[in-house]
Design a protein around this motif. Structure first.
Motif, PDB file in Angstrom:
ATOM      1  N   MET B   1      22.958 -35.488 -29.906  1.00  0.00           N
ATOM      2  CA  MET B   1      21.889 -35.034 -29.030  1.00  0.00           C
ATOM      3  C   MET B   1      20.627 -34.799 -29.863  1.00  0.00           C
ATOM      4  N   ARG B   2      19.504 -35.228 -29.318  1.00  0.00           N
ATOM      5  CA  ARG B   2      18.222 -35.048 -30.002  1.00  0.00           C
ATOM      6  C   ARG B   2      17.331 -34.200 -29.098  1.00  0.00           C
ATOM      7  N   ILE B   3      16.617 -33.280 -29.715  1.00  0.00           N
ATOM      8  CA  ILE B   3      15.685 -32.455 -28.951  1.00  0.00           C
ATOM      9  C   ILE B   3      14.278 -32.763 -29.456  1.00  0.00           C
ATOM     10  N   PRO B   4      13.378 -33.174 -28.553  1.00  0.00           N
ATOM     11  CA  PRO B   4      12.013 -33.483 -28.991  1.00  0.00           C
ATOM     12  C   PRO B   4      11.216 -32.203 -29.194  1.00  0.00           C
ATOM     13  N   CYS B   5      11.197 -31.707 -30.406  1.00  0.00           N
ATOM     14  CA  CYS B   5      10.411 -30.522 -30.737  1.00  0.00           C
ATOM     15  C   CYS B   5       8.932 -30.884 -30.567  1.00  0.00           C
ATOM     16  N   PRO B   6       8.154 -30.055 -29.876  1.00  0.00           N
ATOM     17  CA  PRO B   6       6.746 -30.411 -29.637  1.00  0.00           C
ATOM     18  C   PRO B   6       5.994 -30.600 -30.953  1.00  0.00           C
ATOM     19  N   TRP B   7       6.446 -29.959 -32.014  1.00  0.00           N
ATOM     20  CA  TRP B   7       5.749 -30.132 -33.286  1.00  0.00           C
ATOM     21  C   TRP B   7       6.424 -31.187 -34.170  1.00  0.00           C
ATOM     22  N   CYS B   8       7.708 -31.088 -34.337  1.00  0.00           N
ATOM     23  CA  CYS B   8       8.407 -31.892 -35.354  1.00  0.00           C
ATOM     24  C   CYS B   8       8.884 -33.247 -34.845  1.00  0.00           C
ATOM     25  N   GLY B   9       8.789 -33.490 -33.551  1.00  0.00           N
ATOM     26  CA  GLY B   9       9.321 -34.739 -33.010  1.00  0.00           C
ATOM     27  C   GLY B   9      10.816 -34.626 -32.738  1.00  0.00           C
ATOM     28  N   LYS B  10      11.432 -35.761 -32.464  1.00  0.00           N
ATOM     29  CA  LYS B  10      12.856 -35.754 -32.096  1.00  0.00           C
ATOM     30  C   LYS B  10      13.709 -35.338 -33.279  1.00  0.00           C
ATOM     31  N   ARG B  11      14.499 -34.321 -33.087  1.00  0.00           N
ATOM     32  CA  ARG B  11      15.367 -33.853 -34.166  1.00  0.00           C
ATOM     33  C   ARG B  11      16.801 -33.696 -33.658  1.00  0.00           C
ATOM     34  N   SER B  12      17.730 -33.831 -34.597  1.00  0.00           N
ATOM     35  CA  SER B  12      19.137 -33.710 -34.236  1.00  0.00           C
ATOM     36  C   SER B  12      19.440 -32.295 -33.769  1.00  0.00           C
ATOM     37  N   ARG B  13      20.386 -32.209 -32.887  1.00  0.00           N
ATOM     38  CA  ARG B  13      20.758 -30.944 -32.288  1.00  0.00           C
ATOM     39  C   ARG B  13      21.167 -29.903 -33.342  1.00  0.00           C
ATOM     40  N   ASP B  14      21.721 -30.353 -34.473  1.00  0.00           N
ATOM     41  CA  ASP B  14      22.206 -29.384 -35.457  1.00  0.00           C
ATOM     42  C   ASP B  14      21.075 -28.685 -36.213  1.00  0.00           C
ATOM     43  N   GLU B  15      19.820 -29.070 -35.945  1.00  0.00           N
ATOM     44  CA  GLU B  15      18.704 -28.320 -36.530  1.00  0.00           C
ATOM     45  C   GLU B  15      18.344 -27.108 -35.661  1.00  0.00           C
ATOM     46  N   PHE B  16      18.957 -27.006 -34.493  1.00  0.00           N
ATOM     47  CA  PHE B  16      18.560 -25.982 -33.530  1.00  0.00           C
ATOM     48  C   PHE B  16      19.664 -24.959 -33.303  1.00  0.00           C
ATOM     49  N   ARG B  17      19.231 -23.768 -32.868  1.00  0.00           N
ATOM     50  CA  ARG B  17      20.177 -22.758 -32.411  1.00  0.00           C
ATOM     51  C   ARG B  17      19.900 -22.511 -30.933  1.00  0.00           C
ATOM     52  N   TYR B  18      20.953 -22.288 -30.190  1.00  0.00           N
ATOM     53  CA  TYR B  18      20.836 -22.128 -28.749  1.00  0.00           C
ATOM     54  C   TYR B  18      20.870 -20.661 -28.386  1.00  0.00           C
ATOM     55  N   LEU B  19      20.015 -20.243 -27.454  1.00  0.00           N
ATOM     56  CA  LEU B  19      20.105 -18.865 -26.982  1.00  0.00           C
ATOM     57  C   LEU B  19      20.530 -18.800 -25.520  1.00  0.00           C
ATOM     58  N   GLY B  20      19.823 -19.504 -24.629  1.00  0.00           N
ATOM     59  CA  GLY B  20      20.180 -19.455 -23.216  1.00  0.00           C
ATOM     60  C   GLY B  20      18.956 -19.346 -22.340  1.00  0.00           C
ATOM     61  N   ASP B  21      19.195 -18.903 -21.129  1.00  0.00           N
ATOM     62  CA  ASP B  21      18.204 -18.829 -20.065  1.00  0.00           C
ATOM     63  C   ASP B  21      16.827 -18.368 -20.557  1.00  0.00           C
ATOM     64  N   ALA B  22      15.820 -19.197 -20.290  1.00  0.00           N
ATOM     65  CA  ALA B  22      14.462 -18.862 -20.740  1.00  0.00           C
ATOM     66  C   ALA B  22      13.701 -18.074 -19.680  1.00  0.00           C
ATOM     67  N   ASN B  23      14.316 -17.859 -18.534  1.00  0.00           N
ATOM     68  CA  ASN B  23      13.569 -17.219 -17.443  1.00  0.00           C
ATOM     69  C   ASN B  23      13.601 -15.694 -17.510  1.00  0.00           C
ATOM     70  N   VAL B  24      14.511 -15.131 -18.312  1.00  0.00           N
ATOM     71  CA  VAL B  24      14.609 -13.671 -18.350  1.00  0.00           C
ATOM     72  C   VAL B  24      13.392 -13.083 -19.051  1.00  0.00           C
ATOM     73  N   LYS B  25      12.940 -11.938 -18.556  1.00  0.00           N
ATOM     74  CA  LYS B  25      11.793 -11.241 -19.142  1.00  0.00           C
ATOM     75  C   LYS B  25      12.222  -9.831 -19.477  1.00  0.00           C
ATOM     76  N   ARG B  26      11.842  -9.365 -20.649  1.00  0.00           N
ATOM     77  CA  ARG B  26      12.241  -8.024 -21.064  1.00  0.00           C
ATOM     78  C   ARG B  26      11.580  -6.990 -20.146  1.00  0.00           C
ATOM     79  N   PRO B  27      12.391  -6.113 -19.520  1.00  0.00           N
ATOM     80  CA  PRO B  27      11.810  -5.133 -18.599  1.00  0.00           C
ATOM     81  C   PRO B  27      11.048  -4.046 -19.361  1.00  0.00           C
ATOM     82  N   ALA B  28      10.302  -3.257 -18.620  1.00  0.00           N
ATOM     83  CA  ALA B  28       9.638  -2.095 -19.224  1.00  0.00           C
ATOM     84  C   ALA B  28      10.704  -1.110 -19.674  1.00  0.00           C
ATOM     85  N   ALA B  29      10.341  -0.295 -20.659  1.00  0.00           N
ATOM     86  CA  ALA B  29      11.311   0.641 -21.229  1.00  0.00           C
ATOM     87  C   ALA B  29      11.914   1.543 -20.164  1.00  0.00           C
ATOM     88  N   ASP B  30      11.114   1.872 -19.139  1.00  0.00           N
ATOM     89  CA  ASP B  30      11.616   2.822 -18.148  1.00  0.00           C
ATOM     90  C   ASP B  30      12.116   2.134 -16.880  1.00  0.00           C
TER      91      ASP B  30
END
Lengths: 999, 85, 200
Positions: B1-30
């Motif tokens: 699998m290749r991921i097209p990094c906007p800066w580095c171009g297409k790179r192999s998947r093993d250069e990346f680490r996966y986190l998950g859902d990008a839609n979550v937003k950190r809530p306010a402390a309270d």
């Protein structure tokens, strides 16, 4: 030795001036350059090449390609042998040593062929049914017995000394297969300006043109192909990979391939034996051609029976005529080529076609040839003991009760039940082909996702159309990759007299033949009877039948058997073949040597190692090293004592009594700069950091957002907008990711810049009562006395002409300074420290002494920060702010993480300070007679012998531990039957008030 | 699998680490418990296009928002998570 | 103990003239002492930062991804969003970072990496092929700028790679701790292509 008596006096594409000697089963034989092992063996009249997997039936060469199910041999000798290699894919080379497989004691006389007589007793699924009970007998008796009888070649026991290599490649268009379709597609893509890789699993490019007598551009097709291949091999931006099997398609148009470099026998080649390729393609053209299907009838596996196309290839490419009395059995027109070529080569040919003459267009081509024909006939049984001698054929109109058997004499039977596109690569990512009744096989014509298909792989068998569409396909692929040059590609003129028409036929409808010897999967000895049993027991879906019978699960991956099995299963279930689905193809398409995947990196250097800038010093001082991740760290110095314990005790003693020095360069180090650096760190660390003044350092905890402790380390403020952090060695990469996430994802509005400077700084800790004497002697420009440089001070001085950062931090509990210099100055620093300390008895210490020192002090490390503990659990709540928001604050307050019943950090020691040994990992229980998950109240995290105290001490996590000081508890280690009585106490075994470091 | 990094171009998947859902937003402390539990634990698991966070660990160290079809691994969009860049 | 006065060259364990095959079609391996400075733009002031670099270093910092400016003395590579690496001759380490810090001013953060990496140079017709054995980046001229630079991994080791010219010549900045391992790997791979060690 009769010399190649099946070789015709002329013809073929072999080099008759270059004889090649080789050995098969100990016999010395001769073939020619250009032969495969299979063609050379056939030329020498070796029809019997192996015994089958389950029934030990005699088997010979069945194909001329990677689909070979029978002629599997073991190559090499002296323990470095490689088993299960299809003889059809082994280019003949001087001195080649091969032997047959799965026969005992010998190929001709195989005792285990009695299995063959027990066939009705060894039906499909017999493993599951027969050997279920008693269970013990499975390991002691059944399995060894079955393994001996079944199975294939044996792997060599010696280490593989061959060299391998790995390589990445990139292209606009990958073309897999260099038959007429692949050659034209590659040409067209290249003309359009694309970077092209053309790969073919054979040494010779041209594919089916080596098999079929056709003309292209007024020359034999094979000459045309050879010329074009030569042109392509010198074309700029076009790489031709011969002897290269593209074995798998992976996500994002990444392909795996293995190039058998040594197989090419190129003069002067000094490269590896095999090279594995990871090919990153923008687009791919699959031109893998088609594979012929066998005919299913009783005895269809006997030596002397082979695919019609294979028989033709042996005749036309290798000049080998494996039989004189030839029967061609077919349901399609392509096999007529075989009948014609063998008749022209002087053989006595009989043609058996399941179709009526008027539905066989090619019948006109043989009208004037001396070929005996049986139309509307199929084979019921093949006879002959050592090899095929005769065929019994009968009318295919079974409903006419009157059909009568006819017997045909034949020593070579060429079978063809149609051609199936080789579409493995197209379906590796789960895309299923659809069944095309016109060709009787599954095909993917519009695979999408950057994949294109042409030629036989697309079910296109008409040569002119094939070339036209392949040019179009190559151009399309190049265009899709953004290469759109409009160079003209000439479509060559073709003359192929034989059209392709096909009528489905799966087996003789009279059902007169023995289904137990009607083989569907020859490599795994799966018969029609097995499929019938599977269907009868409800496993009629192809993927179920496959698992029940093991059909298609041998090393050939069912290349010959899958489609026939579909047809037979459909017939048995009286359903449409298109409705029952297909099996799933998975990589690899053909077996791949593990060495090729490992590449050039041998076992010793399979992963890189990291050494610190002080490594040479450690080596010189006789350090014993330990692995910490990829790092090699000094564990202890063997010169310090008679043994491990003695050396560690000396090193600890030096730190407690005089002075020691330890290499801490592996700690992660990060610099943070920018106007918002303070705010950023205040949100990342649990403790208050805004109040940290320049020139000061602080111990800091990072939590995960779920409230669990993530890492501990120090934060030092070098200037208003300049900080340096340390992290634990093991967490460095994770911390980098965590910090970048905070800076880029969570708070992109903060203006900070981060850099991992771990490699820039060589760092040591100088610890012990005499530490100040040593450090003062080598650092210029800093006052290091207690008043000017109290604990948690940081300053920049000079070490010779280099900068040095000095941190007043103590992990050991003694007066200590950490010194960091640019890595290139590491060795000079070490030397200077040793020199300055020589009169104080300075001693280097390793990671084990460091562990002892911190355990005596009750300092936590990796074993305590295990991804389950909180700051509160570890008694570190004073490093956690209640007044601000930071990562992990909110979730650390939830009830589960503040529950009084949680495990808490305690000190543990044997009562009466006895000499008992405590083992890390032991469970803590109140009643040692009740050991179980439910009675465990915690565990020992770290256990060491304390030379300072003279007995073992340990840290552990214990339920409500802080309320249970002075309680009795037992450390149990059931795997070794160990029980040690312990007292619970606080974790600060020495100097609980920290007076020793505060001087 | 290749991921097209906007800066580095297409790179192999093993250069990346996966986190998950990008839609979550950190809530306010309270913010309330539910908001925090949603942020820390609750994730959708869509079959189809998914906006997710990947870290180009062995490249430019950028956090990326990658839109990937979870059923085919087809990547239709990649952007830097740090919008100000 | 005088042999520890200077950190030794990575290649010093090899014989000066060590080679296999013909380096003419293979590669020449050498090492240079370099000053390496990482610059990150602050406050999104990338443009001003580039202007500052130009003013003080006399060279234009590249503005496009992966592009690099390469002169005899100086390399500036745009390896990430708002991130440049500047490489100068090794003897200038402290002076160089001072110069860069001055050039950048408040527009950027500057980090010293001169001691963090060893710079090996791989030059020759086979250089790209040698790299492809452990690196999955496409360095073909149709895709990768010349001169250009990027951060990537070679055989699991994080590296900064600068493609200097079309020979091609690659500068590979390898983390100090991995340098010996990297050289071990390199020497295994290059033997099939022919190579020569060129001591500084």
């Amino acid at each position: 030795m009769k010399h190649q008596r099946y070789r015709l006096p002329d013809g073929g594409r072999i080099d008759r001036t270059s004889p090649v000697r080789f050995t098969f089963d100990g016999k010395s034989l001769e073939g020619y350059k250009g032969d495969t092992l299979a063609s050379a063996l056939l030329a020498n009249g070796r029809h019997l090449l192996g015994r089958s997997f389950k029934y030990h039936r005699r088997r010979g060469v069945f194909s001329a390609g990677p689909e070979e199910p029978n002629a599997l041999v073991t190559l090499g000798a002296d323990g470095a042998d490689e088993p299960n290699i299809p003889a059809t894919m082994v280019p003949l080379s001087e001195g080649l040593v091969a032997r047959s497989q799965n026969a005992w004691p010998s190929l001709r006389f195989d005792l285990l062929s009695v299995n063959s007589m027990m066939k009705p007793l060894l039906p499909a699924g017999f493993y599951y049914k027969t050997f279920m009970w008693p269970r013990k007998a499975w390991y002691a008796l059944y399995e060894p017995m079955i393994r001996r009888a079944a199975g294939m070649g044996e792997i060599g026991q010696a280490a593989d000394t061959s060299r391998y290599e790995r390589r990445h490649a990139h292209c606009d268009v990958l073309v897999v297969g260099a038959g007429p379709a692949g050659l034209m597609a590659a040409l067209a893509a290249s003309k359009a300006g694309a970077r092209v890789i053309l790969a073919d699993d054979r040494d010779t490019l041209g594919g089916s043109l080596f098999t079929d007598n056709v003309e292209i551009d007024n020359q034999p097709g094979v000459d045309w192909a050879t010329r074009l291949a030569l042109e392509l091999s010198v074309t700029d931006k076009l790489q031709v990979l011969r002897c290269t099997t593209v074995f798998g398609q992976y996500d994002g148009l990444t392909f795996g391939a293995v190039e058998r470099v040594a197989d090419r026998g190129d003069p002067g080649e000094t490269g590896p034996r095999e090279r594995s390729w990871v090919i990153h393609a923008a687009q791919a053209v699959i031109a893998t051609g088609a594979v012929e299907r066998p005919m299913t009838f009783a005895g269809n596996d006997k030596p002397g029976i082979m695919l019609a196309g294979a028989a033709r290839r042996y005749l036309n490419q290798y000049g080998v005529r494996p039989g004189r009395q030839v029967a061609v059995v077919t349901n399609n027109d392509d096999a007529y080529r075989t009948a014609i070529d063998y008749a022209d080569a002087g053989a006595d040919v009989t043609l058996v076609d399941t179709r009526a003459q008027d539905t066989a267009p090619a019948s006109a081509l043989i009208a004037h040839k001396d070929i005996r024909t049986f139309y509307e006939h199929g084979v019921v049984t093949a006879g002959g003991k050592r090899r095929v001698k005769r065929l019994t054929v009968g009318s295919v109109h079974a409903e006419e009760k009157s059909w009568k058997a006819e017997t045909i004499g034949a020593d070579l039977v060429c079978v063809s039940a149609g051609w199936s596109p080789t579409n493995h690569l197209l379906s590796h990512l789960g895309k299923k082909p659809t069944f095309d009744p016109d060709i009787g096989a599954p095909v993917s014509r519009e695979p999408g996702g950057g994949l294109h298909v042409c030629g036989g792989a697309a079910g296109t068998f008409d040569l002119h159309k094939l070339i036209e569409t392949s040019v179009e396909t190559g151009r399309k692929a190049a265009n899709a990759a953004g290469r759109k040059k409009r160079n003209k590609v000439n479509i060559p003129w073709t003359d192929d007299p034989v059209p392709y028409a096909y009528t489905p036929y799966w087996r003789h409808p009279g059902k007169a033949g023995d289904t137990h010897t009607s083989f569907v999967d020859m490599q795994h000895d799966v018969t029609v009877a097995d499929l019938e049993l599977a269907a009868q027991e409800g496993f009629h879906r192809p993927d179920h039948a496959k698992r029940y019978t093991t059909l298609g699960m041998a090393t050939d991956q069912g290349k010959l058997s899958n489609v026939n099995a579909l047809g037979l299963l459909a017939e048995m279930g009286e359903r449409g073949i298109g409705d029952i689905g297909t099996t799933t193809y998975r990589p690899p398409y053909a077996p791949v040597a593990l060495g090729a995947i490992a590449g050039s990196i041998g076992a010793d250097a399979f992963r890189p190692t990291r050494v610190t800038p002080f490594h040479r010093w450690h080596k010189r001082l006789g350090a014993v090293f330990t692995d910490a991740g990829l790092w090699r760290r000094a564990y202890y110095y063997s010169r310090h004592g008679p043994d491990f314990a003695g050396a560690v005790a000396k090193e600890v003693e030096a730190v407690r009594e005089t002075v020691g020095v330890v290499d801490v360069s592996t700690l992660g180090k990060f610099e943070v700069r920018g106007p918002d650096a303070a705010t950023f760190l205040d949100r990342v660390y649990a403790g208050p950091l805004k109040s940290l003044k320049p020139g000061c350092a602080r111990y800091g905890l990072m939590l995960r957002e779920d409230g669990i402790l993530f890492d501990d380390g120090t934060v030092s403020r070098l200037a208003d907008d300049h900080y340096v952090l340390t992290t634990s060695t093991a967490h460095t990469a994770a911390v980098a990711e965590h910090l970048d996430h905070a800076a880029q994802v969570t708070w992109p509005d903060l203006d900070v810049a981060l850099s991992n400077v771990t490699e820039q700084w060589a760092q040591i800790a100088v610890s012990g009562p005499k530490a100040r004497h040593v450090v003062s002697a080598i650092v210029d420009g800093l006052e290091l006395n207690h008043e000017d440089f109290p604990p948690l001070t940081v300053g920049s001085g000079r070490f010779g002409n280099a900068p040095v950062r000095v941190f007043r931090l103590s992990f050991s509990g003694e007066l200590a300074y950490e010194l960091a210099v640019p890595a290139r100055r590491a060795e000079a620093l070490w030397e200077a420290v040793m020199e300055a300390g020589v009169n104080h008895g300075i001693m280097p210490y390793g990671t084990e002494a460091m562990t002892v020192l911190r355990t005596e002090k009750g300092h936590i490390a990796g074993p305590e920060i295990d991804g389950r503990t909180t700051a509160e659990d570890l008694g570190l709540s004073r490093f956690v702010s209640k007044k601000k928001d930071y990562i992990g604050r909110r979730m650390s307050e939830r009830s589960a993480l503040t529950d009084a019943d949680r495990l808490q950090l305690v000190g543990l020691l044997p009562p009466g300070e006895s000499g008992k040994t405590i083992r890390a990992g032991s469970h803590l229980v109140t009643d040692p007679s009740q050991i179980g998950q439910s009675t465990s109240e915690g565990h020992v995290t770290t256990a060491v012998f304390s030379p300072t105290l003279g007995h073992d001490i340990a840290l552990g996590m214990l339920k409500r531990g802080r309320d249970r000081h002075f309680d009795r508890i037992y450390a149990v280690f059931p795997m070794r039957n160990e029980v040690v009585e312990l007292r619970v106490r606080d974790p600060f075994f020495i100097d609980p008030r920290g007076a020793r470091a505060d001087v | 699998m290749r991921i097209p990094c906007p800066w580095c171009g297409k790179r192999s998947r093993d250069e990346f680490r996966y986190l998950g859902d990008a839609n979550v937003k950190r809530p306010a402390a309270d913010a309330d418990d539910k908001a925090w539990v949603d942020y820390v634990y609750m994730r959708d698991n869509p079959a189809g296009p998914h906006r997710e966070l990947w870290y180009h660990a062995a490249g430019c160290h950028s956090w990326l928002v990658v839109t990937r079809d979870t059923t085919t691994h087809e990547i239709t969009d990649v952007a830097l998570a740090d919008a100000k860049s | 103990m005088s042999d520890f006065e200077d950190a030794p060259s990575l290649l010093s364990r090899l014989i000066d003239t060590e080679q296999t095959g013909s380096a003419e079609h293979g590669v020449i391996i050498s090492e240079r002492a370099c000053a390496l400075v990482q610059v990150k733009a602050l406050g999104g002031k990338r443009t001003q930062l580039r202007a500052g670099l130009k003013k003080l270093l006399g060279e234009v910092a590249p503005n496009k991804p992966l592009h690099a400016t390469v002169t005899e003395r100086l390399t500036i590579a745009a390896v990430g969003p708002d991130e440049f690496w500047c490489i100068a001759p090794g003897e200038e380490a402290e002076a160089f970072i001072e110069q860069v810090t001055k050039a950048v001013g408040p527009m950027g953060a500057v980090f010293q990496h001169s001691d963090a990496r060893r710079v090996l140079t791989l030059s020759g017709t086979a250089a790209e092929t040698v790299l492809s054995s452990g690196c999955s980046v496409d360095f073909d001229a149709s895709v990768f700028p010349v001169p250009g630079g990027c951060l990537t991994v070679i055989e699991m080791i994080s590296v900064l790679v600068v493609k200097r010219d079309t020979v091609p010549t690659f500068d590979i900045a390898v983390p100090n701790s991995y340098a010996e391992s990297f050289l071990d790997w390199l020497l295994i791979v290059v033997r099939d292509y022919g190579y020569r060690i060129q001591q500084a």
